[in-house]
Design a protein around this motif. Structure first.
Motif, short mmCIF file in Angstrom:
data_model
loop_
_atom_site.label_atom_id
_atom_site.label_comp_id
_atom_site.label_asym_id
_atom_site.label_seq_id
_atom_site.Cartn_x
_atom_site.Cartn_y
_atom_site.Cartn_z
N PHE A 219 24.78 13.35 2.63
CA PHE A 219 25.78 14.37 2.33
C PHE A 219 26.99 13.74 1.64
CE2 PHE A 219 29.35 17.17 3.36
CZ PHE A 219 28.83 18.40 3.01
N LEU A 220 27.42 12.57 2.09
CA LEU A 220 28.55 11.89 1.45
C LEU A 220 28.22 11.52 0.00
CD1 LEU A 220 29.74 9.52 4.34
CD2 LEU A 220 30.80 11.64 3.58
N ILE A 221 26.99 11.07 -0.24
CA ILE A 221 26.59 10.71 -1.60
C ILE A 221 26.62 11.93 -2.51
CG2 ILE A 221 24.62 9.99 -3.01
CD1 ILE A 221 25.98 7.66 -1.77
N CYS A 222 26.06 13.04 -2.03
CA CYS A 222 26.03 14.25 -2.86
C CYS A 222 27.43 14.81 -3.10
CB CYS A 222 25.14 15.30 -2.20
SG CYS A 222 23.39 14.87 -2.20
N MET A 223 28.31 14.69 -2.12
CA MET A 223 29.67 15.16 -2.32
C MET A 223 30.45 14.25 -3.28
SD MET A 223 29.99 18.03 -0.84
CE MET A 223 28.27 18.30 -1.32
N MET A 224 30.15 12.96 -3.25
CA MET A 224 30.77 12.07 -4.25
C MET A 224 30.24 12.41 -5.64
SD MET A 224 31.29 8.23 -2.73
CE MET A 224 29.64 8.01 -2.07
N HIS A 225 28.97 12.79 -5.72
CA HIS A 225 28.41 13.21 -7.00
C HIS A 225 29.09 14.49 -7.50
CE1 HIS A 225 25.49 15.19 -9.70
NE2 HIS A 225 25.16 13.96 -10.05
N ARG A 226 29.49 15.33 -6.59
CA ARG A 226 30.10 16.61 -6.97
C ARG A 226 31.60 16.47 -7.25
NH1 ARG A 226 30.35 22.14 -3.24
NH2 ARG A 226 31.46 23.41 -4.78
N HIS A 227 32.34 15.82 -6.35
CA HIS A 227 33.80 15.76 -6.46
C HIS A 227 34.30 14.46 -7.08
CE1 HIS A 227 34.27 19.45 -4.18
NE2 HIS A 227 33.49 18.97 -3.23
N GLY A 228 33.45 13.44 -7.13
CA GLY A 228 33.88 12.17 -7.68
C GLY A 228 34.25 11.17 -6.59
N TYR A 229 34.22 9.91 -6.99
CA TYR A 229 34.57 8.84 -6.05
C TYR A 229 36.07 8.84 -5.80
CZ TYR A 229 35.31 4.12 -4.26
OH TYR A 229 35.70 3.04 -3.51
N GLY A 230 36.45 8.72 -4.53
CA GLY A 230 37.86 8.70 -4.17
C GLY A 230 38.40 10.03 -3.69
N ALA A 231 37.61 11.09 -3.79
CA ALA A 231 38.07 12.42 -3.35
C ALA A 231 37.71 12.61 -1.88
CB ALA A 231 37.45 13.51 -4.21
N ALA A 232 38.25 11.74 -1.02
CA ALA A 232 37.89 11.76 0.39
C ALA A 232 38.39 13.02 1.09
CB ALA A 232 38.44 10.51 1.09
N GLU A 233 39.54 13.51 0.70
CA GLU A 233 40.08 14.71 1.34
C GLU A 233 39.21 15.93 1.03
OE1 GLU A 233 42.36 16.86 3.82
OE2 GLU A 233 42.45 14.68 3.51
N ARG A 234 38.75 16.05 -0.19
CA ARG A 234 37.86 17.16 -0.53
C ARG A 234 36.54 17.05 0.21
NH1 ARG A 234 38.40 17.82 -7.14
NH2 ARG A 234 40.65 18.24 -7.19
N ILE A 235 36.04 15.83 0.34
CA ILE A 235 34.78 15.64 1.08
C ILE A 235 34.97 16.00 2.55
CG2 ILE A 235 33.10 13.90 1.80
CD1 ILE A 235 33.61 12.45 -0.83
#
Length: 298
Positions: free
Chosen positions: A172-188
């Motif tokens: 799930f973290l990988i797919c959310m990084m694919h969606r929001h970009g690396y470093g968008a921890a708050e959005r994840i």
């Protein structure tokens, strides 16, 4: 002697006044040090080649016109060596560009992993005719990202596997990084709280943005290592295929060449070197009448 306190003694001639106006028009007299810092921060954030975003930031911060900022951009890169401590300014810009390059590498690595996983899991289903598997319809291809993370399996190295995070959570973290970009921890973090799959997973939902970012950093290393292994495997397979093709071509060429053991024939007939002629030579000398040995005895 000219009086230094009298400004009238330093009046410019018409030619000098014209030159002064020309130099002021070519320069940037209304640019302050604050405007310069805003311009440099834009270069650090977006890089020297992303003019559009740099101009956009400077316009929003300073309120200057785009044409003037573009002209300042050109003048800066033509004359930046005339600035005091220009090396420090350029070093900051280069560090920012390295960060941008690193973010692109991480984005490409995550995209390669996600696309490879989707192709392995769903490629055969979409290659067949029909849009369903049994009675269940297939999801649209642009929504496969929301379905693939539950089946992801990672090749963790030594010390990379965490007891606190499962494969599904890492997926799930990988797919959310694919969606929001690396470093968008708050959005994840907000995506985790909204996902119904984790409504009873209190540990995962209670992680802070810093905790999630640390886990994302570890996953990026795992993904890059897995991508490197996949590329090496593909290279070995390509080399093997090329060798097999070369062997097949060599066998075909050898089969097309004539054999040296076959006898060479001339005009379709073969002759043996020991063939003798059947012609009988007859003595042409006549027998003499006086030769008694040549007549029968009476």
């Amino acid at each position: 002697e000219k009086n230094l306190d009298d400004d009238s003694s330093f009046s410019l001639s018409p030619e000098e006044a014209t030159e002064k106006d020309k130099l002021l028009a070519e320069g940037f007299p209304d640019w302050s040090k604050k405007d310069f810092k805003v311009f440099c921060s834009g270069l650090e954030r977006y890089g020297r080649y992303n003019i559009f975003n740099v101009v956009k930031v400077v316009v929003s911060e300073t309120g200057k016109e785009e044409a003037e900022i573009k002209r300042y951009y050109v003048a800066f890169w033509l004359n930046y060596r005339r600035i005091n401590d220009w090396k420090k300014v350029i070093d900051k810009v280069e560090k920012g560009e390295k960060k941008i390059l690193r973010l692109r590498q991480i984005r490409d690595a995550i995209q390669d992993l996600v696309e490879r996983h989707i192709e392995e899991k769903y490629g055969d289903l979409y290659s067949k005719e029909g849009n369903s598997v049994g009675e269940n319809p297939l999801p649209p291809r642009n929504q496969l990202l929301y379905y693939c993370w539950q089946t992801m399996v990672f090749n963790y190295g030594v010390g990379q596997k965490s007891r606190a995070y499962s494969d599904q959570e890492d997926g799930f973290l990988i797919c959310m990084m694919h969606r929001h970009g690396y470093g968008a921890a708050e959005r994840i973090r907000m995506e985790i709280r909204r996902a119904w799959q984790f409504r009873f997973n209190w540990y995962f939902k209670s992680r802070s943005a810093q905790d999630l970012q640390k886990r994302c950093d570890i996953l990026v290393k795992v993904v890059e290592k897995e991508n490197d292994e996949s590329r090496k495997k593909e290279d070995k397979e390509e080399v093997k295929v090329e060798l097999d093709e070369g062997k097949d071509k060599a066998l075909q060429l050898s089969s097309q060449q004539p054999s040296e053991d076959q006898p060479q024939c001339m005009n379709g007939l073969s002759k043996s070197p020991n063939t003798h002629s059947d012609v009988v030579e007859i003595d042409s000398n006549p027998v003499s009448a006086g030769d008694s040995s040549s007549h029968p005895t009476l």
